[in-house]
Design an enzyme around this catalytic site. Structure first.
Site, mmCIF file in Angstrom:
data_model
loop_
_atom_site.group_PDB
_atom_site.id
_atom_site.type_symbol
_atom_site.label_atom_id
_atom_site.label_comp_id
_atom_site.label_asym_id
_atom_site.label_seq_id
_atom_site.Cartn_x
_atom_site.Cartn_y
_atom_site.Cartn_z
ATOM 1 N N LYS A 1 -40.503 19.676 -85.650
ATOM 2 C CA LYS A 1 -41.232 18.426 -85.405
ATOM 3 C C LYS A 1 -42.622 18.704 -84.822
ATOM 4 O O LYS A 1 -43.571 17.949 -85.094
ATOM 5 C CB LYS A 1 -40.418 17.508 -84.483
ATOM 6 C CG LYS A 1 -39.100 17.027 -85.101
ATOM 7 C CD LYS A 1 -39.293 16.175 -86.355
ATOM 8 C CE LYS A 1 -38.012 15.491 -86.811
ATOM 9 N NZ LYS A 1 -38.184 14.657 -88.009
ATOM 10 N N ASN B 1 -39.299 10.241 -93.935
ATOM 11 C CA ASN B 1 -38.386 9.998 -92.816
ATOM 12 C C ASN B 1 -37.161 10.914 -92.834
ATOM 13 O O ASN B 1 -36.586 11.181 -91.779
ATOM 14 C CB ASN B 1 -37.947 8.522 -92.853
ATOM 15 C CG ASN B 1 -36.711 8.271 -92.011
ATOM 16 O OD1 ASN B 1 -36.795 8.187 -90.788
ATOM 17 N ND2 ASN B 1 -35.549 8.175 -92.646
ATOM 18 N N TYR C 1 -35.190 22.531 -84.076
ATOM 19 C CA TYR C 1 -35.505 21.149 -84.494
ATOM 20 C C TYR C 1 -36.847 20.740 -83.886
ATOM 21 O O TYR C 1 -37.730 20.230 -84.578
ATOM 22 C CB TYR C 1 -34.387 20.218 -84.011
ATOM 23 C CG TYR C 1 -34.665 18.739 -84.218
ATOM 24 C CD1 TYR C 1 -34.445 18.124 -85.448
ATOM 25 C CD2 TYR C 1 -35.114 17.941 -83.155
ATOM 26 C CE1 TYR C 1 -34.687 16.759 -85.623
ATOM 27 C CE2 TYR C 1 -35.356 16.584 -83.329
ATOM 28 C CZ TYR C 1 -35.135 15.991 -84.563
ATOM 29 O OH TYR C 1 -35.375 14.645 -84.735
ATOM 30 N N ALA C 2 -36.996 20.997 -82.583
ATOM 31 C CA ALA C 2 -38.240 20.635 -81.890
ATOM 32 C C ALA C 2 -39.431 21.368 -82.512
ATOM 33 O O ALA C 2 -40.519 20.801 -82.673
ATOM 34 C CB ALA C 2 -38.118 20.964 -80.406
HETATM 35 N N1 NAP Z 1 -32.003 9.107 -84.014
HETATM 36 C C1 NAP Z 1 -32.825 9.651 -83.147
HETATM 37 O O1 NAP Z 1 -32.539 9.652 -81.942
HETATM 38 C C2 NAP Z 1 -34.137 10.245 -83.617
HETATM 39 C C3 NAP Z 1 -35.093 10.571 -82.649
HETATM 40 C C4 NAP Z 1 -36.306 11.115 -83.053
HETATM 41 C C5 NAP Z 1 -36.559 11.326 -84.390
HETATM 42 N N2 NAP Z 1 -35.624 11.018 -85.323
HETATM 43 C C6 NAP Z 1 -35.964 11.274 -86.731
HETATM 44 O O2 NAP Z 1 -35.749 10.104 -87.490
HETATM 45 C C7 NAP Z 1 -35.524 10.448 -88.851
HETATM 46 C C8 NAP Z 1 -34.325 9.658 -89.359
HETATM 47 O O3 NAP Z 1 -33.167 10.048 -88.648
HETATM 48 P P1 NAP Z 1 -32.037 9.015 -88.169
HETATM 49 O O4 NAP Z 1 -31.978 9.061 -86.706
HETATM 50 O O5 NAP Z 1 -32.200 7.716 -88.859
HETATM 51 O O6 NAP Z 1 -30.745 9.802 -88.658
HETATM 52 P P2 NAP Z 1 -29.666 9.522 -89.800
HETATM 53 O O7 NAP Z 1 -29.072 8.176 -89.636
HETATM 54 O O8 NAP Z 1 -28.781 10.718 -89.765
HETATM 55 O O9 NAP Z 1 -30.528 9.513 -91.129
HETATM 56 C C9 NAP Z 1 -31.065 10.656 -91.697
HETATM 57 C C10 NAP Z 1 -31.477 10.307 -93.111
HETATM 58 O O10 NAP Z 1 -32.088 11.461 -93.697
HETATM 59 C C11 NAP Z 1 -31.479 11.682 -94.971
HETATM 60 N N3 NAP Z 1 -31.544 13.099 -95.321
HETATM 61 C C12 NAP Z 1 -31.192 14.164 -94.566
HETATM 62 N N4 NAP Z 1 -31.401 15.303 -95.253
HETATM 63 C C13 NAP Z 1 -31.890 14.936 -96.473
HETATM 64 C C14 NAP Z 1 -32.288 15.649 -97.614
HETATM 65 N N5 NAP Z 1 -32.227 16.997 -97.654
HETATM 66 N N6 NAP Z 1 -32.749 14.962 -98.678
HETATM 67 C C15 NAP Z 1 -32.817 13.604 -98.661
HETATM 68 N N7 NAP Z 1 -32.449 12.866 -97.596
HETATM 69 C C16 NAP Z 1 -31.988 13.528 -96.513
HETATM 70 C C17 NAP Z 1 -30.059 11.159 -94.816
HETATM 71 O O11 NAP Z 1 -29.547 10.773 -96.075
HETATM 72 P P3 NAP Z 1 -28.384 11.486 -96.903
HETATM 73 O O12 NAP Z 1 -27.363 11.956 -95.942
HETATM 74 O O13 NAP Z 1 -27.954 10.395 -97.837
HETATM 75 O O14 NAP Z 1 -29.077 12.581 -97.622
HETATM 76 C C18 NAP Z 1 -30.296 9.919 -93.975
HETATM 77 O O15 NAP Z 1 -30.662 8.824 -94.799
HETATM 78 C C19 NAP Z 1 -35.338 11.970 -88.880
HETATM 79 O O16 NAP Z 1 -36.506 12.579 -89.356
HETATM 80 C C20 NAP Z 1 -35.095 12.312 -87.422
HETATM 81 O O17 NAP Z 1 -35.496 13.629 -87.120
HETATM 82 C C21 NAP Z 1 -34.417 10.477 -84.966
#
Ligand code: NAP
Length: 247
Positions: A159, A89, A155-156
């Protein structure tokens, strides 16, 4: 959907979708490993998991660092002796366009965390998943299938690569009894979306259903995909996007 005898790794569990997913797995009785870089936030989520299930193993690690990725798997096996489910994730959203000259920097960062790290984690976890006939759920994005604006092109692209890697991994690992799927959200109320909406580089997010998702909705779908209820599903990229792809 009990995960009582299952060992589950959730990367990016320190906030947003990953945190909600970790808490749901804890409620369903999983032996959990939660991964992220931010120690304070990991501690907070570990306490939330412990309040509804058993205390998780916390691994502070950067998934894009090869040594850290190896440590996530080795610490999991050392503590629990097996692995049933891997939730890839962890993700970032780094902006950049061709004409502003930042596309390559944005590509390198998005690819290293959103795609290369998933490929590495899949390779490291696969031998253990083959033993348990386990499964993987990757967290992708509707933007892997749909371009909304130039700023998020890289980013796109990461994914879109993740979607195709999901299908390729599913094809390779099916003969070993391991399923691999992706869940592709549209906008979800997390730190990532808040940063996106507050940036002057981006635009307001609208969806045909007129809503954004909560992290727990995506977590529900992830748990379903990881469960035996989804035993016929592999190589699927499952949209939960409030209709964004409809344009
Ligand atoms: N929110 C949206 O609208 C949305 C839409 C589509 C897809 N997504 C996808 O959902 C997933 C989760 O995102 P989210 O929306 O929940 O965002 P978020 O709240 O910013 O969470 C991102 C998570 O990824 C971790 N992370 C980032 N880089 C990392 C690394 N190098 N190593 C280990 N952990 C890492 C962060 O933890 P730390 O900062 O503690 O490392 C955090 O726990 C992502 O893959 C994102 O692309 C999100």
């Amino acid at each position: 959907m009990s995960f009582k005898s299952n060992v589950v790794i959730v990367t990016g569990a320190s906030s947003g979708i990953g945190a909600a997913t970790a808490v749901q797995f804890a409620k369903e009785g999983a032996s959990l490993v939660i991964v992220g870089r931010n120690e304070a936030r990991l501690k907070d989520i570990a306490a939330k998991c412990a309040a509804v299930g058993s205390a998780p193993l916390v691994v502070r690690a950067d998934v894009s660092n090869d040594d850290d990725a190896r440590r996530i798997i080795s610490e999991t096996i050392k503590k629990f002796g097996k692995l049933d489910v891997l939730i890839n994730n962890a993700g970032v959203l780094e902006y950049g366009t061709i004409l502003n000259g930042k596309i390559l920097k944005s590509y390198d960062k998005n690819i290293s965390i959103n795609l290369r790290a998933v490929i590495h984690m899949t390779m490291l976890a696969a031998p253990y998943l083959v033993k348990t006939k386990g499964n993987i759920v990757n967290v992708s994005s509707v933007l892997g299938q749909f371009h909304i604006m130039p700023m998020v092109n890289a980013y796109a692209t990461s994914k879109a690569g993740l979607d195709h890697f999901t299908r390729g991994s599913a094809k390779e690992l099916a003969a070993s009894g391991v399923r691999v799927n992706a869940v592709s959200p549209g906008p979800v109320e997390t730190n990532m979306l808040m940063t996106f909406e507050s940036s002057e580089d981006t635009q307001e997010v609208n969806t045909p259903l007129g809503r954004v998702s909560q992290p727990a909705e995506v977590a529900d779908l992830i748990l379903f995909m990881a469960s035996d209820k989804a035993k016929a599903i592999t190589g699927s990229v499952f949209l939960a996007d409030n209709g964004v792809i409809l344009g």
